[in-house]
Scaffold this active site. Structure first.
Site, PDB file in Angstrom:
ATOM      1  CD  GLU A 159      -2.739  -1.230   2.492  1.00  0.00           C
ATOM      2  OE1 GLU A 159      -3.968  -1.378   2.340  1.00  0.00           O
ATOM      3  OE2 GLU A 159      -2.208  -1.156   3.588  1.00  0.00           O
TER       4      GLU A 159
HETATM    5  C1  TNX Z   1      -4.743  -3.957   4.694  1.00  0.00           C
HETATM    6  S1  TNX Z   1      -3.359  -5.775   2.953  1.00  0.00           S
HETATM    7  C2  TNX Z   1      -3.491  -3.901   5.268  1.00  0.00           C
HETATM    8  C3  TNX Z   1      -3.359  -3.496   6.667  1.00  0.00           C
HETATM    9  C4  TNX Z   1      -4.656  -3.124   7.285  1.00  0.00           C
HETATM   10  C5  TNX Z   1      -5.764  -4.030   6.795  1.00  0.00           C
HETATM   11  C6  TNX Z   1      -7.092  -3.772   7.404  1.00  0.00           C
HETATM   12  C7  TNX Z   1      -2.165  -5.290   3.795  1.00  0.00           C
HETATM   13  C8  TNX Z   1      -0.911  -5.940   3.525  1.00  0.00           C
HETATM   14  N1  TNX Z   1      -2.327  -4.295   4.678  1.00  0.00           N
HETATM   15  O1  TNX Z   1      -2.424  -2.464   6.794  1.00  0.00           O
HETATM   16  O2  TNX Z   1      -4.517  -3.208   8.646  1.00  0.00           O
HETATM   17  O3  TNX Z   1      -5.854  -3.928   5.407  1.00  0.00           O
HETATM   18  O4  TNX Z   1      -8.034  -4.712   6.994  1.00  0.00           O
END
Ligand code: TNX
Length: 530
Positions: free
Chosen positions: A341
């Site tokens: 992200e």
């Molecule tokens: C996605 S998918 C995240 C997390 C969040 C989560 C909440 C991924 C690798 N990271 O940082 O906590 O969604 O559902």
């Protein structure tokens, strides 16, 4: 009358058949007594006899030299069952025999085992101590649930049977986000104990994120001095000292569980930026939502807004220093660099550098699937969570697809304090169970609990259990899938989970009732080290 006669003939025929072989294939379902035991994960092959092995007053646990570390586990289990035993070294010298024999590797692999209970006693065989340990976990599930909370069991009998069991995947994982809300050594040890019962073997710790930094780095004291003081709103703060981390690792290793530390880079990094503001670009004025000066810790839920300043050379020194210490204290072969992200023109360059730093310190890199946009080494392992990344490299894969494995999502539609961005109606036990893939690069499965909305131990238990048992089932078991059959087996585990003090979700899929007996945190192997 005719039908009655026919039934007698069939019954006699089956009785003779059973008498000859001693075993009845479990699928025959001939009588209650011969029904397959409710072992989870379901063993690959099992034959159950209609005979009972009655435990003698005096029990001898016999182990060959390579099985020496495993014998104490068995003795502990017998002790809490009020069965007296002594341990001696040798070959087939007791009514309980533990045999580690490397030549079985061809037949059973690294983790497989054979468990046999017959008229002379109980034998577990494997190529490795790990396999013997798993044989004991299966045996444990044949013992009464009372062994978990130390209630004297006294006399009980064992059904004679033969089990041959080999796992489907080598990676059977669970992930705890200790960064958003901190969960310390006690909870993590307990989690390891619970994982071991179901033959899970990888514990991934998401150690750092915007809200908190949870691992001591001696050369960067402000990471814990400042960065660990934060948490998500109403969550706990704190960190693991390196000593505690090593203690957990040692405790887990005894249970064949390897710890995977994750330092999330180059995004999800605000807690480190507060501690070392020079790692950020432009004095924080670029950051949204948190841009106050001097910087304050972040307690919100937003993701994907913070990052290291990838044009600054000191950022790479920081990453090198942190990875170096993490590699020094980590026994397992893997370090996870996060990589999720974040949008940055230098993202791919960074990932390639981070991967090479990890390899320089003798470890193998794992990253969230986005890292495979970069030309990383082919030893890297990609952890897939939304399945959208088109990898430019052919690498091994851990599946954590959010529709099946994101346990911060609801157990049941509308459950309070859960996320729903990946799947609106939640991730049910059945959703987990029916996960399937034809990914040829898969090495296994892992289910994370993110903790933005999970701020105490009871909530964390509720998100993990019983769904984690479904992960264990599908990551280990090679047998054909049948949800009704799995559900019936799992139903019988309620009492054991109760006795272990697990605040499981009282799943309507299982007709389970709430565990009213919390706070005991028991387990037959609690705090046990051979
Ligand atoms: C996605 S998918 C995240 C997390 C969040 C989560 C909440 C991924 C690798 N990271 O940082 O906590 O969604 O559902």
């Amino acid at each position: 009358m005719k039908r009655f006669l026919f039934q007698i003939v069939i019954f006699t025929f089956l009785a003779i058949l059973a008498g000859c072989s001693g075993y009845i294939p479990v699928t025959s379902g001939i009588s209650q007594k011969t029904a397959a035991p409710s072992i989870i994960p379901k063993p690959m092959e099992q034959k159950v006899s209609n005979k009972i092995y009655v435990l003698p007053k005096k029990n001898v646990i016999c182990f060959n030299p390579k099985a020496s570390n495993v014998a104490p586990w068995l003795q502990k289990m017998l002790k809490v069952s009020n069965v007296r035993s002594e341990i001696i070294g040798g070959n087939n010298c007791g009514n309980w025999n533990l045999i580690a024999d490397a030549s079985l590797k061809k037949e059973l692999g690294e983790e497989g085992y054979i468990l046999e209970i017959n008229t002379t006693g109980i034998t577990i065989k494997s190529a490795t101590q790990a396999g013997l340990f798993y044989g004991i976990q299966s045996l444990r599930q044949l013992f009464p649930a009372e062994i978990e909370n130390d209630l004297a069991v006294g006399k009980f009998d064992l059904t004679q049977l033969y089990i041959k069991d080999i796992p489907k995947y080598s990676w059977r994982g669970s992930m705890v986000d200790v960064a958003r809300s901190f969960f310390g050594l006690d909870y993590l040890k307990r989690h390891v104990d619970r994982m071991a019962l179901y033959k899970l073997n990888r514990l991934h710790l998401h150690l750092t994120d915007d809200q908190g930094w949870r691992i001591e780095i001696k050369s960067k004291p402000a990471l814990t001095g400042i960065g660990s003081k934060g948490a998500v709103i109403n969550g706990n703060s704190g960190y693991l000292s390196q000593e505690e981390y090593k203690e957990l690792q040692h405790y887990a290793a005894a249970r064949n569980i390897i710890i995977i530390p994750e330092i999330d880079l180059p995004g999800h990094i605000y807690s480190a930026l507060v501690a070392y503001p020079e790692l950020n670009c432009e004095d924080f004025t670029n950051l949204n939502p948190q841009f106050v000066m001097p910087p304050e810790l972040y307690t919100g839920y937003k993701v994907g807004w913070s990052k290291l300043c990838l044009t600054k050379p000191e950022v790479y020194e920081f990453v090198d220093d942190v990875i170096k210490e993490i590699a020094q204290i980590t026994d397992g072969p893997w370090i996870h660099i996060g990589g999720d992200e974040i949008d940055d023109p230098l993202y791919k360059t960074f990932v390639v550098k981070a991967d090479s730093i990890i390899r320089k310190y003798g470890k193998t890199t794992i990253g969230w699937e986005e890292v495979t946009k970069a030309p990383v080494s082919n030893s890297l392992i990609s952890q897939r969570w939304n399945g959208k990344t088109k990898p430019v490299v052919d690498v091994k894969v851990i599946q954590s697809i959010c529709t099946s494995f994101y346990f911060d999502h609801a157990n049941i539609t509308g459950q309070e304090n859960t996320n729903n961005w990946c799947k609106k109606d939640g991730v049910s036990l059945e959703d987990v169970y029916w996960f399937s893939t034809n990914d040829k690069n898969i090495i296994g499965l892992e289910a994370p609990v993110w903790t933005e909305l999970v701020i105490d131990e009871a909530m964390l238990d509720n998100r993990f259990w019983p769904r984690t048992i479904a992960v264990a089932e599908i990551a280990w078991s090679q047998s054909d899938k049948n949800f009704t059959e799995f559900r019936n087996r799992l139903k019988t585990h309620q009492q054991r989970l109760k006795n272990m003090g697990i605040n499981y979700f009282p799943s309507p899929e299982l007709n389970w009732t709430k565990n009213g007996d919390l706070g005991k945190n028991q387990n037959v192997f609690k705090e046990f080290l051979p």
